[in-house]
Design a protein around this motif. Structure first.
Motif, PDB file in Angstrom:
ATOM      1  N   LYS A  17       3.075 -59.943  33.387  1.00  0.00           N
ATOM      2  CA  LYS A  17       2.672 -59.774  34.799  1.00  0.00           C
ATOM      3  C   LYS A  17       3.372 -58.570  35.410  1.00  0.00           C
ATOM      4  N   TYR A  19       4.502 -56.014  33.739  1.00  0.00           N
ATOM      5  CA  TYR A  19       3.930 -54.850  33.055  1.00  0.00           C
ATOM      6  C   TYR A  19       2.592 -54.463  33.694  1.00  0.00           C
ATOM      7  N   GLN A  20       1.756 -55.474  33.999  1.00  0.00           N
ATOM      8  CA  GLN A  20       0.452 -55.205  34.601  1.00  0.00           C
ATOM      9  C   GLN A  20       0.580 -54.689  36.035  1.00  0.00           C
ATOM     10  N   LYS A  47      -0.125 -55.347  24.017  1.00  0.00           N
ATOM     11  CA  LYS A  47      -1.071 -54.223  23.944  1.00  0.00           C
ATOM     12  C   LYS A  47      -1.917 -54.293  22.672  1.00  0.00           C
ATOM     13  N   LYS A  50      -3.620 -58.338  22.834  1.00  0.00           N
ATOM     14  CA  LYS A  50      -4.152 -58.865  24.100  1.00  0.00           C
ATOM     15  C   LYS A  50      -3.885 -60.370  24.205  1.00  0.00           C
TER      16      LYS A  50
END
Length: 178
Positions: A17, A19-20, A47, A50
């Motif tokens: 979260k 990272y996003q 990455k 997924k």
């Protein structure tokens, strides 16, 4: 060489979260109290796959023994589980197919045919008769009531599966009265 430490899915989710939300690995490491190398490893794995959690079967301990696997395959069991998304995922379907385990086809509209659900309901009714003061007392009452259920109750639940199946076929997969 020491084994790698596994991080919980909650912690992995938190890292992803951040990272996003365009946080740097340094900021994520500071917020989660993880080493930057661990944060980078979790992000890189996300990455490439997924997937937040570990993929099933990779460097993981077996959930069943080799003997249990052979028994399951030898006896030609039909595995019963409901339409819960974790049971119907592609990963689980592929694993069951690879192991040669036949599954019971569930209608999405039908009641739960698994006898354990009826047993849980009976146990819940028995436990609700008591007023628990705390979780320990509740646990003791649960164990006591479970031990009070007699064998004929279990036999009746197992034997009721055929009549439930018949009713479901009669109702074309939709809900029945049971």
């Amino acid at each position: 060489m020491a084994p790698k430490k596994e991080h919980s899915n909650d912690l992995r989710t938190l890292v992803i979260k951040h990272y996003q939300n365009d946080k740097s690995p340094r900021e994520i490491a500071a917020k989660t109290l993880l080493p930057r190398s661990s944060v980078q490893y979790i992000v890189d794995k996300y990455k490439s796959t997924k997937c937040i959690g570990n993929l099933f079967g990779r460097d993981r301990k077996r959930k069943t023994t080799a003997r249990a696997d052979r028994l399951i395959q030898r006896q030609r069991c039909i595995f019963m589980h409901d339409n819960d998304p974790k049971h119907t995922s592609r990963l689980i379907k592929d694993w069951l197919t690879a192991k040669g385990i036949q599954t019971f086809p569930w209608s999405p509209y039908s009641p739960d045919f698994n006898p354990i659900e009826s047993l849980w309901n009976a146990l819940e009714r028995r436990v609700k008769k008591h007023q628990s003061k705390n979780i320990t007392e509740f646990g003791l009452q649960l164990i006591h009531e479970r031990n009070e259920i007699e064998l004929p109750v279990f036999e009746k639940l197992v034997n009721s599966v055929l009549s439930r199946l018949y009713q479901c076929i009669k109702m074309k997969g939709y809900s029945t009265k049971n």
